[in-house]
Structures are given as structure tokens and as C-alpha cells.
Design an enzyme around this catalytic site. Sequence first.
Site, mmCIF file in Angstrom:
data_model
loop_
_atom_site.group_PDB
_atom_site.id
_atom_site.type_symbol
_atom_site.label_atom_id
_atom_site.label_comp_id
_atom_site.label_asym_id
_atom_site.label_seq_id
_atom_site.Cartn_x
_atom_site.Cartn_y
_atom_site.Cartn_z
ATOM 1 N N HIS A 207 8.504 1.007 0.923
ATOM 2 C CA HIS A 207 8.094 0.567 2.252
ATOM 3 C C HIS A 207 6.598 0.296 2.349
ATOM 4 C CE1 HIS A 207 7.586 4.994 3.237
ATOM 5 N NE2 HIS A 207 6.552 4.511 3.883
ATOM 6 N N SER B 138 2.461 8.112 2.542
ATOM 7 C CA SER B 138 3.578 7.427 1.898
ATOM 8 C C SER B 138 3.199 6.922 0.514
ATOM 9 C CB SER B 138 4.011 6.226 2.749
ATOM 10 O OG SER B 138 4.733 6.665 3.855
#
Lengths: 580, 519
Positions: free
Chosen positions: A154, A264
Site C-alpha cells: 500500500h 507502514s
Amino acid sequence: MLNGERIEHVSSVGTRFAPKAFGADCDLIFDHSVQFFRLSPMKRALIFVCIGLLAGSTSTFYAQQSAPAASPVEPQAPPPAISGRPSPPAQAVVPVPVPIAPPKPNGPIQKSLVRITATAVEPDYKAPWNSGGIQRGVGAGFVISGNRILTNAHVVSNSRYLTVEREGDPNKYPATVQFVAHDCDLALITVSAPDFFKNMLSLKLGGIPALESTVSAYGYPIGGERMSVTTGIVSRIDFQLYTHSSVDQHLAIQISAQINPGNSGGPVMQNAKVVGVAFQGYSGDVAQGVAYMIPTPVINRFLKDISNGVYGKYVDLGITFSKLQNPAQRRFLGLKDDDRGVLVSTVVAAGPSAEVLRPGDVLLAIDDHPIASDSNVELEGERADFQEVVERKFNGDSVKFDVWRDKQPITVTIKLYTPWPYLIQGHSYDVRPRYVLYGGLLFQPLNLDLLEAYRPTDLRLRHFFEYFVLEQLYLQHPDVIVLTNILPDPINTYLAPYRGGIVDEINGKKIRRLDELANAFAENADHFVIRMIGDGPPLVLDRNRVESARERIKARYNVLKEQNLEEQPVPKTTEDQKKI
Amino acid sequence: MRQAKSKIRISKAASYRAPDRVGVLFVTLGVFLVMATGATAKKEPPSPASMSTQKQLALVRVNVTGQAYDYFRPWQKKAPFSKRALGAVLSKGRVLVTADLVANQNYVELERAESGEKTAAKVEVIDYEANLALLEPTDKAFLDGITPLDIAPDTVVGDRLAAWQLEPTGALLATEGLVTTVQMTQYPIEVGQFLTYRISIPMQYRENSYTVPLVKNNKLAGLLLRYDSRSQLLDAIPAPIITHFLKEAESRNYRGFPSAGFSFFPTRDPELRDFAGEKGKGGGVYVTNVEPNMPAMKGGLQVGDIVTAVANNEIDQNGNYVDPLYGKIEFTNLLTAHAYSGDVVPFRIQRSGKPMELNVTLEHRDAKDYVSPPYNLDQPPAYYVLGGVIFQELSRQYLKEWGLNWQREAPQRLVYFDRFQSELFPEGNRRVVILSQVLPANTTIGYDDLAYLTVTRVNGKEIKSLADLADAVKQPIEGFIKIETEEDPKQIELDAAQVAAEAPVLQENYGISALHRLD
């Protein structure tokens, strides 16, 4: 009808933040600080970078300095002990109690960690001929063997331009995506600059950390260009929905270390080894101190999968099953009272188990691991769902089942692949949306991204989406083609009531796929009579009138291209398609 | 004085309120009363509302105590409710109220407004679809001295109607409003389209104000159907529907409003008209669906026909005819307000460009004739409890148990079945049996999470009603009852002997008075 109203989606994305939940909050902040870009829900990291800068980089500085603690932070701990750094300006400092801890047990992570800035173009499902909004976000990544950088899918999804920075180096290095696995939210990128990896240390992958053991997460959350470290313990090891695709479930490890946007793709370390990649968590209003990392079995599977140069995706049995805990049901099926076996409920016709397994079969063992009646098996001393055995396999691998069928034991072997119908129920990335625009009527195949763009309240559309796999609706409608929108023109002025309808046939011919719809409109007929599923009236188009309006509509609505059939093709040649 | 009056009134109506809240309330009410009575007192010449000076108002209070069935625990009823409302006294000693008021009633009581005298009443006729009911006092002399209301059938847009409410003293409280629209709408039961007056009126609509009569020139013009206090718009059941109901109520066997059983679509789209063979600018609606075994199908109507006239009234492209009273209004009015069950209504249609005439004999469609009945009131729901597994028949009444937003809150798969029932079950004449919930017990270990599944077979026998299920469970397979469902897990089994043996404990634990109730 399709309209702007919110609907409650079945998909459970709502409460998880991974790529989503911070979106709403961040909107404002982002608009204030960087007005050029529109917010991407995915790229929440950048927003938090902005907050960090506004709120004072000093707090991040503290975070960076505090070494990962061996134990969770204690509230009564003394004020931070800082050595070797000048004190930051006092007014911005929020005293953070930091326990004294052994110095950097994980080694010089700075030499492995990178900060990734991705500029992405997100598809616009409401105007699919447009390229969509440009967004920028920041995530983390780390160097592994072979001059590769591992991060989350992502972080780099839909990216058009990637740069990588490292600690202590003012340069931004252009990077390229080598492999991306949207089903397990992992990606490999690389930097072509010759010297980039010279001074970098590649990190080694560890195993599954023990429950309650301490781990440290590294990344660039909430503020800036300097690395941040947080620590926590391993709270739970279980299957979780990976919200990046929001249809895949894999093993995930819940940790209590703070993970925020910007973490992330960053490594979670223990004993100088990577034990996971930070990737999702709950937003603060749902649950606190709940963050997830992708564990090494998933990472190793990804790295092994791409070793042949292509990512082959996760394979799936394509079945649903039920636990067999009811004594009467066990006796009815002729099973022993030994707590073993699960009942096959649905066998997906487009999956690898079709014609091998049947509803009513009892799965007793998978690759000789006995399956308990609660669907668990024992793998390397740990109890895990029996599907974990399948999770570790690859496209083309086989799995063996001991099956109890009609009160007789049999053994079956299933050659695994990825059943395609599930794909429409998840997010897709790095593809241009498919559509056909004809006479101002926009036809698009139903999928999760389409639903999220239009948020239709139509009961039939939602039914087709939710039961696409379980009711095997894809057999009749491999593409569920929806009349999503109408660009108003004199030729379609009365057609608004047809919006939201699902195309069933055109001029008496069943329309199963988007390309069949495009072909139907290319035929030389006087009229096109479009039948929608259900009781509605036919939608009738006069071909000559539509043809004369085409250029007008294209010009008026700035439509660059009237159709896009190929970028996300429904597979046509795989084995499952033959059965349709 | 007014304030004192209102205070009494409020404390009576809502005696649970704290005194300080009563204070706040009566101020607003006081204002409201000034407005209302002021309007009537000062107006010259006297408005219809001011005709209230008559001695005996044709209004009685109606007090209803009732209990709805609990569809989540179908063996029992919910806690009792009570509603207070007004009834309009009609000729022949009858009192007209909405069906809403007396649905699921246990006890209905009439109360004379001026004297407080009370008597029990019974529901003579009730039509849930048209939302009307007729009450009759057990004491025949109870309504003596009251001049009954006549019906004013001719209300049109622009008329002023008075909403009649009562003061605690029995005096009239009247509010006047303007009829802004006369149109076809769905009534709360959502079966068919009915004529409705929409009235702009600043009413204070209080809880338990159910039936409020609307009066024109001292005649009954309508009954309150719903009121939106924000927009101050009131929908009323109009006199033509009331007249229809009363006329039909005269007959011994009340049949209800008729329906034809087809769906239609406007023909404004020239391409659609052309496709249907309709040339030129004529009117008519396109028939999109004809329900099996319903009057339209029996009369020969087909999908694709264009209906150009109903009962000799031309229909325009939007589906409106020109009513002598209202002007353009949807033609369904011709089939509900104007026609009765059993009437033969001529339809003029165009089929593939050829004009044709059809005769459609209208019938009322009973709730029980649907696959998923649209309502079930005053009737206990059917259910079957089998070792902790509860089976019920899908109905909209069951789905409405999820509250006002049931269409979104109720299990979506069941809502889908209900909405598309004629498409999904074209054969009709059946029910959808659902496994609605599981009560944890020894027999249901491992099944606790099952709910809202549709049952296809039991012991190998196809299930199209609870009666089918009741028969099928009597024939276990080697001592087991096998239940197959459309959804996962597809099959569950129960031990028939264990189910029977543990039934008393189950009934005791969960307070189940009876293990099943069939129609």
C-alpha cells in the site's frame, strides 16, 4: 439506484485503519498544509509527517533518541535520559517518560531503514477515462539481501514516481517497484543508483516471536525525516483480514507497539532480526494499542513466490466449511467421537476444489496434519487454522486431504491455484478501471472499488456483490455490468430511471462480459434493446441517434476514450473458465 | 386561564413528566392554543372550524390497550402499549379510527368527550392496507345525542380543512390547514397506492395522537395518516377512501381494496414507445411486469403492452388520467378509490401497435397470498421450535421487527427475498421458511451462531411452509433430523430422541409456552 448516500458495507474495512481509517481526520490537516495535493486515504503517512512538523519535531527527536525498551514503558519512569544531544527547545517538549534500557539491541537500523515517498495516481471510477487524483505519501522500507528494499504494497500502490531517502544522506534516489503483492500487502522496490546500497546493511529475517516478547517498530510516523522507534510486546498471533485488498486473510501478529501512518513498511525487530513488517492497526476510536505486522512466514512466502520472476498470488481452496462440534451431527455423519474434521459447505465452481470436494464432505487431515473439529491443525508446535497449510503453498502446488465421504475414508489431492471470482470483492491497484461509454451511458463491471466510489443503496447490486462467489453468480455474470452513470444528452434524457441496473442481454443476446457488451454495441443494428435483470422496462437506444451524438458527448464531457476493456481483464484461459 | 388549562392537559397526557418540564411544555402549548383558537375566533366569516359551537361534538375519545406479537420470541407477546386517540362518530352508531390505532388491540374503550362516560367497544371492520377501522360500542345507547358526521367527498387543492382535537374539558381544539396536493401515495402498510390529501398545517402532534379527524363544513373530509412536525405537512386518508371503506363495510363479507397485479413505467421515452409499437404522441404506460394469477394476468395483460385507458379514462405518458375533481392524477386511483373487488374494469391497450380491449376483474389480494406477507396484525406468527432451533416464515412483519429502518437494519438477504419475492418465487403459493435463531442448548452445541438461514429441505423433503417442516420433522432419518439450508453451513442435524427428551428443559429455561404454532 446509485446515489451518493452512504450504505453500510458488508466488508469490514470500516473500523480498521490500515489504508483507510485515518482518511477523514487527515483531510483537513492536509488541505491546510499542502494544498496542491488531494488527500489519498492510502497515503496517510504524509499527513502525519505534516502534523509532526507543525507540532514540533522535538517530540520525534525524543522518540528517536530513546532506545527501544526491554519492557513496556512505565508511567512512573523518570524523565528522559538523553546523552550526546543538545536539549531541544523547552516550550515544545512534552516530557515523555522513557525507561533506561540497554543500548540498541537491534543494531544500527538507520543503515537499513529507508523513507519512501510515493506519488500515486488513483483511478477515478466515476470518470474512468480520467487519470484520477494525484497523491503523495510517505512510508518506510528496509533493505534485505540482494539490494532489495521490502515495504508494504500500500506504500507503493498506484505509484507513478518513487523516491527513497536514507539517514544521513541528503539525496533523494529514484526507485522502481520490482514486485508487488496486493493480496499480502508486500512489495519489493529497488534503487538503480550504483552506490546506494554500498553503505546499507541488509536485515535478516527471523521467525515468529513468542507471545509477550518485546519487539521494536521502526519507521517515520507522525513527524518527519528522522527514524522513530516504538516498542511493545507480541499480543496475539492469528489470522487477520489484510485491509489493503480487504478480501484476503492471512496470519498476522498483533503487537502493542504504537504503529501509526508512516510506520507502514517499516521493520519490526527482535534480537537484531526482522520479525515482521508493520502494516495496519485500528484507529484510536476503535481500539487502542492494537497494531498488526506481517509475520515472516508471509514475507518468506512472498520472497519465495517471486523467485521465479513473477508474483503468482496466494492460492485458495475455494471452499467454505463449518466446524463439526455438534455431537448429533458427528454421529449422523458417522464420525468418531475424536474431535476431528470440518464439514465442507460450499465448493466454488471456479476454484481448485471443484469436482474434487463436495458439500457434505468431512475434511479429516490436510497433508497428514489432523484437522480438529474447530478447524485447527498443529503446525510446528503451534495451533493454526488448517488453511495455513494452503497459505504456505504456491500456484501449481498440490495439497492432500483425508476426506470422510458417505461414511467412507478417501484421499484426494487438489492442485492449487487462485480462484478469480474473489478478486472483485477486494480492492484492485495498479489497473485502469474497465468501462464502456455508449450514448452517454456508462457501463462498468461491479467490484469493491466501484461500490466504494458510488456507494449505491440498491439492494440488488449489493446482493450481486455479496453473493457473487457464494451463490456462484459469476457463472452467469462473470462481469456484473452496471449502468453506473449517464452523461446527460438529448439522446438519453429519459433514461435516468435505468441507472443502477445490471445488464442482462442486448438484442436478445446474453451479455456476460464487458467485451461482449462492447461488441454488441459495435453491431450494425437499428436499435439496441438492453434488458436489465429484474422487472424493469427495456432500455432502447436508436443506433443512428447514438452514433450522431457520440462526438458531441465526448467533446462536451471531455471523454478521452470511450472504452477500456483490457487493463483488468477477467481471466479467460485459466482452467476455472472452462467450467463456466 | 389558558395556561392553567394546558397545564392540566399536559399533566394528564404525560403524567410521568417532571414538573419543570411541564412548565416548559405548557408555554409552547399555550402559544399554540392562542394561535389555534385565535384563528378560529377572529376569522370573519366563521371558518369551518369555528362551527364547533354545536352542543355535542361528533368526536369520542378512544383508549386502546394492545400487545404486539414478539417475532423474536414468537411464542409470546410484547409488553402492552396504550394509545389514546379520537374517533369520528358516524351514522348507525359507528366510530371511525385508523387501523393503526387498533391493530393488535386487547381492549378498546370509548369515552364521551364532555362527560367522561366510558364503554367498551369492539372492532367491527378493519382494513390494514387502507388504514381504517370501524368500532362499535357494546352499549348501543352510548353514542345517543351525538349528531354523526357526514362525509365531505369533494375536497380539492386549495380547500381549508380543520383538524379536530379535544381539550381535557371536552371542548374542541381546532387547527386549520390548507390542502396543498392530492396525490397517490403509499400508506404505512406499503401495499398499493392510495389517494392522499397533503395539508400544510401547524399542528402540535403529540404522542398518542393517532386518529385526528379533518373536517370541512362540519363534515368529515379525512383522517390523519401521518404528520411531519418539521415541515408541518400532514397526510390524510381522504374521504373517497373512507367512503369506499364504509360502503364495502356494509356488506357482510369485507373484501378490501382491489388490486390488478401489474407494474408499469412511463412512456415518455420515444425509443421505448417506438419499441412497444406505439407511434405518434399518444399516451399510455408500459407494462413491465404482470404478477402470476393476479387479475391483470387473468384478464390477458402482458408484459410489453401499453395501457392507454382504464375504465374509459385516457392515460397520459406519465400514467395520469384527468379526474373531474382533482385534474391529473395517477390512474391507480381508478383501481382503488373508484373500483371494488369483483368489478370488471375495461382496459384499452396497444399490443405491438395494435389496439385491443381487455376486461380485468379486480380482486383483493390477501396478505396471505404473498410469498412474504406484507403485514400480519392481530394474528399470532407461526413458528416451530426444534431443540433450540427456531423456524419461522419470512414476512415483512418479521423484518419490521428491526425498527423503522428495517430495510437497512434487517438481514439484507431476507430484505432482498422480500423485495424481489415475485421475481425470485414466481410460482407463488409458498412461504420462505427461515431458521431465524438458535437458543443454546445441549442439542444445539456448535450451532449457536446460526441465524437467518433459508431452509430448503428437512429430512430430504422440500420445505415451502412451516406446515411442510412440521410434517417432515416427524420422519427422521435413522433417528436424526436433517435440516438443509440455502446458505452455509448447508446442513445441520439434530438427534430426534434428544430433541424430544430435552424439550421440557428447553421450554422451562427459555419460557417457551408452546413449542410450535402453525397457521
